[in-house]
Structures are given as C-alpha cells and as structure tokens.
Enzyme design. Structure first.
Site, PDB file in Angstrom:
ATOM      1  NE  ARG A   1      -6.905 -60.964  22.470  1.00  0.00           N
ATOM      2  CZ  ARG A   1      -6.625 -60.271  21.360  1.00  0.00           C
ATOM      3  NH1 ARG A   1      -7.456 -59.379  20.894  1.00  0.00           N
ATOM      4  NH2 ARG A   1      -5.523 -60.501  20.700  1.00  0.00           N
TER       5      ARG A   1
ATOM      6  CD  GLU B   1      -1.328 -59.110  11.601  1.00  0.00           C
ATOM      7  OE1 GLU B   1      -1.574 -59.614  10.504  1.00  0.00           O
ATOM      8  OE2 GLU B   1      -1.569 -59.663  12.688  1.00  0.00           O
TER       9      GLU B   1
ATOM     10  CE  LYS C   1      -6.016 -55.865  14.381  1.00  0.00           C
ATOM     11  NZ  LYS C   1      -4.595 -55.583  14.218  1.00  0.00           N
TER      12      LYS C   1
HETATM   13  P1  ATP Z   1      -7.546 -58.398  16.657  1.00  0.00           P
HETATM   14  O1  ATP Z   1      -7.952 -59.715  17.176  1.00  0.00           O
HETATM   15  O2  ATP Z   1      -8.546 -57.329  16.858  1.00  0.00           O
HETATM   16  O3  ATP Z   1      -7.057 -58.452  15.244  1.00  0.00           O
HETATM   17  P2  ATP Z   1      -4.829 -58.404  17.433  1.00  0.00           P
HETATM   18  O4  ATP Z   1      -4.336 -58.837  18.744  1.00  0.00           O
HETATM   19  O5  ATP Z   1      -4.596 -59.325  16.308  1.00  0.00           O
HETATM   20  O6  ATP Z   1      -6.337 -57.970  17.589  1.00  0.00           O
HETATM   21  P3  ATP Z   1      -2.745 -56.570  16.974  1.00  0.00           P
HETATM   22  O7  ATP Z   1      -2.661 -55.505  15.956  1.00  0.00           O
HETATM   23  O8  ATP Z   1      -1.870 -57.748  16.824  1.00  0.00           O
HETATM   24  O9  ATP Z   1      -4.254 -57.006  17.054  1.00  0.00           O
HETATM   25  O10 ATP Z   1      -2.589 -55.946  18.429  1.00  0.00           O
HETATM   26  C1  ATP Z   1      -1.620 -55.005  18.808  1.00  0.00           C
HETATM   27  C2  ATP Z   1      -1.483 -55.063  20.295  1.00  0.00           C
HETATM   28  O11 ATP Z   1      -2.719 -54.778  20.921  1.00  0.00           O
HETATM   29  C3  ATP Z   1      -1.075 -56.451  20.750  1.00  0.00           C
HETATM   30  O12 ATP Z   1      -0.072 -56.317  21.748  1.00  0.00           O
HETATM   31  C4  ATP Z   1      -2.338 -57.021  21.309  1.00  0.00           C
HETATM   32  O13 ATP Z   1      -2.056 -57.953  22.317  1.00  0.00           O
HETATM   33  C5  ATP Z   1      -3.063 -55.789  21.835  1.00  0.00           C
HETATM   34  N1  ATP Z   1      -4.511 -55.997  21.829  1.00  0.00           N
HETATM   35  C6  ATP Z   1      -5.292 -56.333  20.792  1.00  0.00           C
HETATM   36  N2  ATP Z   1      -6.571 -56.483  21.163  1.00  0.00           N
HETATM   37  C7  ATP Z   1      -6.604 -56.216  22.498  1.00  0.00           C
HETATM   38  C8  ATP Z   1      -7.640 -56.203  23.485  1.00  0.00           C
HETATM   39  N3  ATP Z   1      -8.901 -56.499  23.175  1.00  0.00           N
HETATM   40  N4  ATP Z   1      -7.299 -55.878  24.740  1.00  0.00           N
HETATM   41  C9  ATP Z   1      -6.035 -55.574  25.052  1.00  0.00           C
HETATM   42  N5  ATP Z   1      -5.021 -55.581  24.198  1.00  0.00           N
HETATM   43  C10 ATP Z   1      -5.293 -55.896  22.923  1.00  0.00           C
HETATM   44 MG    MG Z   2      -2.448 -60.007  16.174  1.00  0.00          MG
END
Ligand code: ATP
Ligand code: MG
Length: 552
Positions: free
Chosen positions: A262, A38, A272
């Site tokens: 994760r 995102e 983020k």
């Molecule tokens: P955040 O909580 O930091 O905003 P998010 O999951 O909302 O993380 P996205 O931009 O939606 O962030 O993530 C893009 C991809 O990265 C998704 O497939 C997500 O599952 C993966 N991802 C995000 N954080 C992690 C993590 N800590 N470990 C492994 N994969 C991750």
């Molecule tokens: Mg997300």
C-alpha cells in the site's frame, strides 16, 4: 529514493519483470489487469498508485485494463461514488476497456457456489458468528469441525436454495467452503463464502438477500474476465491460497494474484472510512475539499494529473509498507506547474507607492505569461503613478543586506522600472500609509539603459485596476506525520491552521482566469481558480508554496 532518478533510468519493477518473462515465454500474448474499487467512497492518492500501476502496465505492454466495481457489499455503496471514481480515473488520464460490476456476476457466482456444494466442497452452517469464532482455533491451535460440516449434498443444496429464497433471517446461516479446520492458514479454515443480508443493492435492487464474501467474488470475477495479472495490496497475501483453491476446484480460468505494498503519504490519512468521518463530521467541506488526499480534492486544489502520475512513477512499487513523504508529491507538482503556470502578480497586504516624478497618465507594460513557455504569449499590465507593493517588502530600519525597499534604497518593480524610496508617510499612530518614490524612466525592463544595478525585485499591482480576490491558503490537514498511529482519535491531530483566508489585490489580467488555468502568483506560490467563485468575486486556492516550508 532520490528525486533525480529520471524516467528512462528507472529500472523495471518486479511486476514488469514478471510480465516481460510471461510475454517472452509465450505464456501470454497480451495481458489483462483490472482496477477493482469498492464504490463506498472517493478515490485517494493511494488508489492513484494502484490506478497508475494497473493502467500503466497495459499502456506499456499489449493488453487492456478493466474497471470493475467490487460492489458485493450492498450497504455502504452508492452511485455517487461510482460516478466520482470514473471521473477521477479519466482525469488521471486513463481509459478502461470494460466497465464491469461484480454484482453482474451474482448469478454466475451463485452457480459456482452450487458447484462447490455438489462437489462436497461447501456446506451450510447454522452457527452464529460467535459459535464460529469459538470453533476456529488460533494460529497455534487447530480449529474444530462442527456438526453442520457433515450435512449431505442434498441437504446443503436445499438449504442454500432456501437461503437465496429469503426464508432465513440475517446472520442465521452461512455457506462455507469445506477445506480443513486445522489448516495452518487460518483463512483456509472453512471460510465463509456467502452470507444472508436482506438489503437493497444499488444495482441489483431486492433480487438478492444472500451476498458473496470478498474472497468468493474477487478471484472468480478475475477469472470470468480472463484477468492475467490480478494486482492487489499486501494484506491479501494470506488470501492467495484460497484464491488459488477456488480457481482449481471450480476449474475456471487461472488468474494469478500478485501483491504490492500500500502507498500512503504522511500528514494525512488514506482510509475511506476515516475520510468519510472527516466529511460527515464537517472537519472538511466535502470529499473534494482541497485539503483532502482524495483525487477530487487534489484536483480542486490545483494538482495536475501529470504531477500525480509522475509521483506514482517515482515512488514505484514495493513489497514492504512505508509512508511516502508528501514533499515528494509536492516536488513533482512544483516541477510541472513551473512549466505550465501563467505568471501573475498579486499583492496580499498592500501599501501604496506614489511615484512622484511619473508624469504620464498611465502606460501598458507588456510581459511574458510564462518565461518557461514561449508559446504562452504575453500580457499587458497597466502602470501609473500609484501602485501597491507588499507591506512587508518595505522596512524603515533595515538590517544589512536587505535588498527590498527602504528609505533611500532602490528596487526593481518586476517587468517595470527601478524606483527609489524618497519619503515615508505615516498616520498619527505611526503606521506607514504611503511610500513616496521616484522612478528612472530609462530603466524600463527589456530596454534598460539606466546603468543602475539593484539586487531586489518586487511584485506590484497598479492601484487603480487592482482586482480584489479571495485567496485560500491551504496547509497540511494534520500536524503529525501519521495521525492514524498516534494515541487517541486521529481527528485530535488535525492542523487547526490548515486554512487561512486572505485578500489579494490582483493585476487585471486575472479577470480572464478559467478553472483549467494554473497560476504562479509571483513570489507567493501556485494557485488556481476555485469552483466557489461567483459573480461576486473570484476565489483562488493555493495549490502549493514555491518552496517546501516544512523542510527542516
Ligand atoms: P480503503 O482502505 O481506503 O477503503 P480499499 O483497499 O478498501 O481502501 P478499494 O476500493 O477496495 O479500497 O481499493 C481499490 C484498489 O485500490 C484495490 O486494488 C486496493 O488494493 C487499491 N488500494 C487501495 N488503497 C491503496 C493504497 N493506499 N495504496 C495502493 N493501492 C491501494
Ligand atoms: Mg477494499
């Protein structure tokens, strides 16, 4: 997990097992994965794990990986983030097949919603979010149907078209899938699939005032792109049922969702939203502050893509959440930097050594840039009567087994000569101002015929050419392992000593440093040139210390 597990010995992870089976059975001849960020912030080390996984699988097996921006939430997204994400993935060493945007599918997704309505599988709901919550039930109690659920297909088509046309205010209506308000999976109790939001979108502008919810966009985007293995993190396990439901009811390409845990590391935060707070509230200088766990922060700090990929490879993937020790990331980093870093000598807190029997004007000593890499070549270091050594490499009254400099004691100056301390000069206050030494001309490194054995070797710089640089000594950003799980605000646990700025007196070869260079300042740590460097002076970031100072 042991640090000794080497690549070739690593066994297949559960996704590799599934994929090998799928390829063997002929279910697929090639696979397709996607990385779906995102664009609402910069990528962090957790994302790196997902990137290495998704792109790594299609490097290993036939197929490709798409980069898909999951930009269905207009409010928090920005082009700055899109650009940084692309930069970071490339820097990590991966290339996507297609650059795609979920927002490019808005028309298609709208059609899908209309299809659901026509099949009697979606309805427009006029409830407020509070009313909806009240009717939803609990995990142990079924929810209740409301009166909007029985709207006719025609009425739903009309209302949904008017939602799209902008006739209604935010929050006044939603489109919901019509499944089962008593379903044991709460997410199957008529989930909202479209909401009204009169907001400008960074790509579609003002074309839309209704936006699909995550579940309505994600699986369908996978399907549109013929993604075979859609990999996400564990919190989406309960969503898989709806993911499959939509694909089945819409009769579209059957992508499959797989989940892994994760990856988070200790002494930092990887959300983020929290990272954005650190930036906005000036706890750090920006998303690329070298203390941030963002890819851009790690890059500026001096991390190499190789070390991050190796780290992700070593931690592998799991089905249970756990926090990985940042020590392992640093281990991978040291291992790589040791191979590639150019050795330089920098004295941080100098005391002058005068070599009283040195009669030449000066000489140039030649030494390896990197003993681990013969291709790195050699450099020249000036040597003369006056040099600097580290103040704390001298002790006037040393304990036993002190192998550094002390009155009457001998040490080797790295890549130069053996010297002996003859006299200690002090100012009126008793501070040491100079050490008067003698040297042994026949003890020159590489052609030592002196027969003298010394245990200590010190780094040094020639006083006349020493170049003063700024050195930023970074440490962990938080003083507790898991700031997010502590009482109160996570920002209360910031390490107040995460940055110390010191002066360094560097050997002149440092003048040619480029941003892509990696250095080991002998006996100090690994360093790289920071982008804040200017005509006025060079600035170096400490990437990591030579040894793990946090180990108990
Ligand atoms: P955040 O909580 O930091 O905003 P998010 O999951 O909302 O993380 P996205 O931009 O939606 O962030 O993530 C893009 C991809 O990265 C998704 O497939 C997500 O599952 C993966 N991802 C995000 N954080 C992690 C993590 N800590 N470990 C492994 N994969 C991750
Ligand atoms: Mg997300």
């Amino acid at each position: 997990m042991t640090e000794e597990v080497k690549k070739e010995e690593r066994s297949l992870n559960f996704l590799e097992e599934i994929i090998e089976e799928d390829l063997k059975s002929g279910k697929y001849t090639q696979i397709a994965t996607r990385f779906p960020p995102e664009p609402n912030g910069y990528l962090h080390i957790g994302h790196a794990s997902s990137i290495c996984l998704n792109f790594g699988l299609t490097k290993k097996y036939p197929g490709y990986t798409n980069l898909r921006f999951d930009d269905t939430n207009p409010v928090t997204e920005d082009v700055e983030y899109v650009d940084s994400i692309k930069d970071d993935i490339r820097w990590l060493g991966f290339e996507w097949k297609n650059e795609l945007y979920a927002s490019d599918y808005f028309d298609k997704l709208y059609e899908f919603a209309v299809t659901l309505i026509k099949k009697g599988l979606a309805y427009v709901d006029d409830s407020t979010s509070e009313e909806m919550a009240a009717m939803k039930g609990t995990p142990t109690e079924p929810g209740k149907n409301n009166k909007y659920r029985d709207r006719s297909v025609d009425e739903n088509l009309d209302l949904f078209a008017r939602m799209k046309a902008g006739e209604f205010a935010d929050g006044t209506r939603t489109l919901r899938a019509k499944i089962d308000m008593a379903h044991i999976n709460m997410l199957m109790r008529d989930p909202v699939i479209y909401r009204i939001k009169h907001a400008h979108h960074h790509r579609t502008g003002d074309k839309w005032c209704i936006y699909p919810m995550y579940d309505m966009a994600h699986g369908q985007s996978d399907s549109i792109e013929n993604i075979t293995h859609s990999i996400c993190t564990l919190e989406f396990v309960p969503h898989r049922e709806f993911y499959d439901w939509l694909i089945e009811k819409l009769e579209i390409y059957p992508s499959h969702q797989y989940e892994f845990a994760r990856r988070n590391i200790n002494y930092t935060v990887t959300s983020k939203r929290k990272l954005l707070q650190l930036v906005n509230e000036n706890y750090v200088t920006g998303w690329d502050d070298p203390r941030m766990p963002t890819i851009s922060g790690l890059r500026r700090r001096g991390y190499t893509p190789e070390s991050i990929r190796e780290f992700c490879d070593r931690i592998g993937i799991a089905k249970r959440e756990n926090i990985v020790d940042v020590g392992l990331l640093e281990f991978c980093l040291r291992e790589h930097l040791n191979k590639i870093a150019w050795r330089r000598m920098v004295v941080f807190d100098p005391v002058k050594v005068v070599i009283t029997n040195y009669t030449k004007d000066h000489e140039l000593l030649e030494t390896d840039n990197n003993p681990e890499d013969p291709k790195a070549g050699v450099r020249q270091m000036p040597f003369s009567k006056e040099i600097f050594i580290e103040r704390d490499d001298f002790m006037e009254n040393p304990p036993k087994k002190y192998f550094r400099l002390a009155p009457g004691q001998m040490v080797r100056l790295k890549s130069a000569y053996i010297i002996k301390c003859e006299e200690v000069i002090k100012d009126a206050a008793g501070n040491v101002t100079e050490l008067h030494c003698t040297y042994f001309p026949e003890s020159k490194s590489g052609s030592d015929t002196s027969g003298i054995n010394v245990k200590g070797t010190l780094h040094w710089v020639n006083a006349a050419e020493a170049l003063v640089v700024e050195v930023r000594e970074y440490d962990r950003l938080f003083r507790v392992e898991d700031p997010s799980s502590e009482e109160g605000d996570f920002k209360d646990y910031i390490n107040p000593d995460s940055l110390k700025v010191v002066k360094g007196y560097a050997e002149p070869a440092i003048k040619n440093a480029k941003f892509s260079d990696r250095f080991q300042f002998l006996r100090k740590g690994y360093y790289c040139l920071d982008k804040d460097s200017s005509e006025e002076g060079m600035i170096f970031n400490r990437t990591v210390t030579l040894k793990d100072g946090w180990k108990k």
